[in-house]
Each structure stands twice: as structure tokens, then as C-alpha cells.
Scaffold this motif. Sequence first.
Motif, short mmCIF file in Angstrom:
data_model
loop_
_atom_site.label_atom_id
_atom_site.label_comp_id
_atom_site.label_asym_id
_atom_site.label_seq_id
_atom_site.Cartn_x
_atom_site.Cartn_y
_atom_site.Cartn_z
N VAL A 69 0.85 -1.18 0.00
CA VAL A 69 0.00 0.00 0.00
C VAL A 69 0.89 1.24 0.00
CG1 VAL A 69 -0.17 -0.19 2.52
CG2 VAL A 69 -1.76 1.29 1.29
N MET A 70 0.52 2.23 -0.80
CA MET A 70 1.27 3.48 -0.85
C MET A 70 0.63 4.48 0.11
SD MET A 70 3.85 3.36 -3.01
CE MET A 70 4.16 5.01 -3.67
N PRO A 71 1.43 5.41 0.64
CA PRO A 71 0.85 6.47 1.47
C PRO A 71 -0.28 7.18 0.71
CG PRO A 71 3.21 6.48 1.69
CD PRO A 71 2.90 5.49 0.61
N GLY A 72 -1.37 7.44 1.44
CA GLY A 72 -2.55 8.04 0.83
C GLY A 72 -3.60 7.03 0.45
N GLU A 73 -3.31 5.73 0.67
CA GLU A 73 -4.24 4.67 0.29
C GLU A 73 -4.75 3.90 1.51
OE1 GLU A 73 -2.22 3.64 -4.07
OE2 GLU A 73 -2.01 2.23 -2.40
N PHE A 74 -5.86 3.18 1.32
CA PHE A 74 -6.41 2.28 2.33
C PHE A 74 -5.98 0.85 1.97
CE2 PHE A 74 -9.24 5.92 2.18
CZ PHE A 74 -9.48 6.20 3.52
N ALA A 75 -5.80 0.01 2.99
CA ALA A 75 -5.41 -1.37 2.72
C ALA A 75 -5.83 -2.26 3.89
CB ALA A 75 -3.91 -1.48 2.49
N TYR A 76 -5.87 -3.55 3.62
CA TYR A 76 -6.21 -4.57 4.63
C TYR A 76 -4.93 -5.32 4.95
CZ TYR A 76 -9.01 -8.42 6.67
OH TYR A 76 -9.58 -9.37 7.50
N LEU A 77 -4.34 -5.06 6.13
CA LEU A 77 -3.02 -5.57 6.46
C LEU A 77 -3.04 -6.42 7.73
CD1 LEU A 77 -0.85 -2.39 5.78
CD2 LEU A 77 -1.38 -4.26 4.20
N GLU A 78 -2.16 -7.41 7.75
CA GLU A 78 -2.05 -8.31 8.90
C GLU A 78 -1.13 -7.74 9.97
OE1 GLU A 78 -0.58 -12.86 10.03
OE2 GLU A 78 -0.47 -12.14 7.95
N VAL A 79 -1.52 -7.92 11.22
CA VAL A 79 -0.70 -7.50 12.36
C VAL A 79 0.30 -8.61 12.66
CG1 VAL A 79 -0.68 -6.87 14.80
CG2 VAL A 79 -2.56 -6.11 13.32
N LEU A 80 1.60 -8.26 12.61
CA LEU A 80 2.64 -9.24 12.88
C LEU A 80 3.05 -9.29 14.35
CD1 LEU A 80 4.94 -8.54 9.80
CD2 LEU A 80 3.28 -10.39 10.08
N ALA A 81 3.01 -8.12 15.00
CA ALA A 81 3.45 -8.08 16.40
C ALA A 81 2.88 -6.85 17.10
CB ALA A 81 4.98 -8.06 16.48
N ILE A 82 2.77 -6.95 18.42
CA ILE A 82 2.37 -5.83 19.27
C ILE A 82 3.56 -5.50 20.16
CG2 ILE A 82 0.71 -4.94 20.93
CD1 ILE A 82 -0.63 -5.74 18.37
N THR A 83 3.95 -4.22 20.19
CA THR A 83 5.09 -3.80 21.02
C THR A 83 4.66 -2.66 21.93
OG1 THR A 83 5.95 -2.08 19.55
CG2 THR A 83 6.57 -4.37 19.06
N GLY A 84 5.63 -2.07 22.61
CA GLY A 84 5.34 -0.97 23.52
C GLY A 84 4.93 0.32 22.83
N VAL A 85 5.16 0.42 21.51
CA VAL A 85 4.80 1.65 20.80
C VAL A 85 3.56 1.48 19.91
CG1 VAL A 85 7.14 2.56 20.81
CG2 VAL A 85 6.41 1.08 18.92
N GLY A 86 3.14 0.24 19.71
CA GLY A 86 1.97 0.00 18.88
C GLY A 86 2.03 -1.34 18.19
N ALA A 87 1.25 -1.48 17.12
CA ALA A 87 1.21 -2.72 16.35
C ALA A 87 2.04 -2.55 15.09
CB ALA A 87 -0.23 -3.07 15.99
N PHE A 88 2.69 -3.63 14.67
CA PHE A 88 3.46 -3.60 13.44
C PHE A 88 2.77 -4.47 12.39
CE2 PHE A 88 6.60 -1.83 16.25
CZ PHE A 88 7.27 -0.92 15.42
N LEU A 89 2.59 -3.89 11.20
CA LEU A 89 1.82 -4.52 10.13
C LEU A 89 2.72 -4.97 8.99
CD1 LEU A 89 -0.99 -1.79 9.89
CD2 LEU A 89 -0.83 -3.70 11.51
N ASP A 90 2.29 -6.02 8.31
CA ASP A 90 3.02 -6.53 7.14
C ASP A 90 2.58 -5.73 5.92
OD1 ASP A 90 4.21 -7.90 5.10
OD2 ASP A 90 2.97 -9.70 5.30
N TRP A 91 3.49 -4.90 5.40
CA TRP A 91 3.16 -4.15 4.18
C TRP A 91 4.14 -4.48 3.06
CZ3 TRP A 91 4.74 1.57 3.42
CH2 TRP A 91 5.97 1.82 4.01
N GLY A 92 4.87 -5.60 3.22
CA GLY A 92 5.71 -6.11 2.15
C GLY A 92 7.12 -5.57 2.07
N LEU A 93 7.56 -4.79 3.09
CA LEU A 93 8.90 -4.22 3.09
C LEU A 93 9.70 -4.79 4.26
CD1 LEU A 93 8.35 -0.47 2.16
CD2 LEU A 93 8.76 -2.44 0.66
N PRO A 94 11.04 -4.69 4.21
CA PRO A 94 11.86 -5.23 5.29
C PRO A 94 11.50 -4.68 6.67
CG PRO A 94 13.24 -4.74 3.39
CD PRO A 94 11.88 -4.20 3.08
N LYS A 95 11.20 -3.38 6.76
CA LYS A 95 10.76 -2.83 8.03
C LYS A 95 9.25 -2.78 8.05
CE LYS A 95 10.58 1.13 11.06
NZ LYS A 95 10.57 2.60 11.14
N ASP A 96 8.62 -3.39 9.07
CA ASP A 96 7.17 -3.44 9.16
C ASP A 96 6.58 -2.06 9.43
OD1 ASP A 96 7.36 -6.21 8.83
OD2 ASP A 96 7.68 -6.50 10.99
#
Length: 279
Positions: A69-96
Motif C-alpha cells: 500500500v502506498m501512502p494516501g491509500e487504504f489497505a487490509y493488512l495483517e498484524v505481525l506483532a504488538i510492542t510498547g509503541v503500537g502494532a506492526f503490520l506486514d506491508w511487504g517491506l523489510p521494516k514493518d
Amino acid sequence: MAKIGERAQLTILREQPFGLFLDAGDELGEVLLPRREMPRHWQIGGVVDVFLYHDSEDRPVATLKQPKVMPGEFAYLEVLAITGVGAFLDWGLPKDLLLPFREQKERIEAGKSYVVHVHVDHASGRIVATRRLNKYLNLTPPDYKEGQEVELMLYGKTELGYKAIIEGKHSGVLFANEVFRRLRAGEKTKGYVVQARPDGKIDLSLYPPGRTRIDDLETRIEEELKQRGGFWAISDASPAEDIHKALGVSKKAFKQATGALFKKRKITIGDEGIRLAGE
């Protein structure tokens, strides 16, 4: 000018043991394309097409990959992990992709997927996701025509029906009594504009104007009758609530479908219910 959250054609400046440094202009300076991302063939002074974002240490970094998904768009993404700062989603790049706690409307769970909007945060300059979708929906009255085919993404459910994002911009509603199949959040499907109201609200349908939706309901009724051995204790005399509970449609739509099946001599209609012809 190269910007975070966009693709850019950047010139290769030099090679280092950990990758290639690219010229991203005055604002970003030199940006690293990590060695694992390097193209098979390249040369100093050559140009590569990259997407720009931040690495885990908040440094601008380049990738040859295209995010889901590009910035400015909506998408349906999976949550990979929950940390102390929030949730990290799989958007297909090395950094979630980070979905900060402040941008979450409900409890987020790892392993589940959610509809989010992705954007560049003005304060931090980072690309982040949010569940506060209404902030990013276009409130300008649309110029959709009745019967116009549009792309939809389902993102919520109300007492009236299903909320959908139209063409990645506006919000509309698919009324429950007009939906003849199961829908889920994040599902992308074609739909049709029934009415664009003066107040900006948009009524939608999964079916084009005409007979298509009734034809679909006819097929559902026939299949249900076969599964029930040829008889179903439901008819025109049944309460509207019972019909809606059984099929998720209005009594009017049910009568149209059963009337059409009767005219085609596919079913018979009695006071106690409907029956496949010949059963």
C-alpha cells in the motif's frame, strides 16, 4: 525532489560494503540502498527506481520493492506483532509498518488483519498507519451517477448494513437486505451506485440495475431447497423478520425471486412453504 513515501529515480553515487548510496536531493541527502536490495546489474552514475521510507533507526532508506500500500491509500493488512509503541503490520517491506496506539480505535490483535489508512506523519516524517479512517475519507460531494460501477473495499458493519470505501476515496453503505452473500472486512469487490444523496451519503449495491440481484437470489433459493431435500418451510406468508433472518433479504425481494421461480416452473408455492417442482 525525492520524498519519503514515494518512488523516485535516483542516481547511484558510490558503493560501500553495506550497499549503494543514492543521491536523494537536498532534503534527504544520500540514501542507502542496502546490499540485499541491490539490483543484479548497476553502475556508478546509473539510475535506479526505488521507494523511500525509514529504516529501524529512523534513517531514510531505499528499496527496490513495492509496498502493498502506498501512502494516501487504504489497505487490509495483517498484524505481525504488538510492542510498547503500537502494532506492526506486514506491508511487504523489510521494516514493518507501525500502527501507533494513538491511531487504534479498538484492541488490536496479532495475527488478525485490519483495514487501515497509510500516510506520512507530518510531525515525525515517518510513514504510519491509522484505524481512524473517517479522517481520511473524502467528504466532498461526489459526482457518481446512478448505476455507475465502482471499486469497493468493505471496512465495517452497522445495523443498516456494510460500510464500504468507494474508489479509495468516499464512504458508502451496502444495505443488509440487499446483500445475498457473506462479506468480510477488507474484501475488495465491484459495486454499483444506487443513489448519491444531497447530504453526501451514498447508497450502494453489489448488483447492477435490473434483474441480476434477483437472479442471484433465485439461485440461492434453489440451492437451499436442494440441500433441504426439496422443501423449505418458508413462503410469502412468512413474517418479514423470518425471511430476513433466513436469507438476509427483504420480503419484497424474496417474493420477486420465488414468483420468478414459480413462473419458470422450478418451484411450487404453498401455505406451508415452497417446494422444488416434481418433489
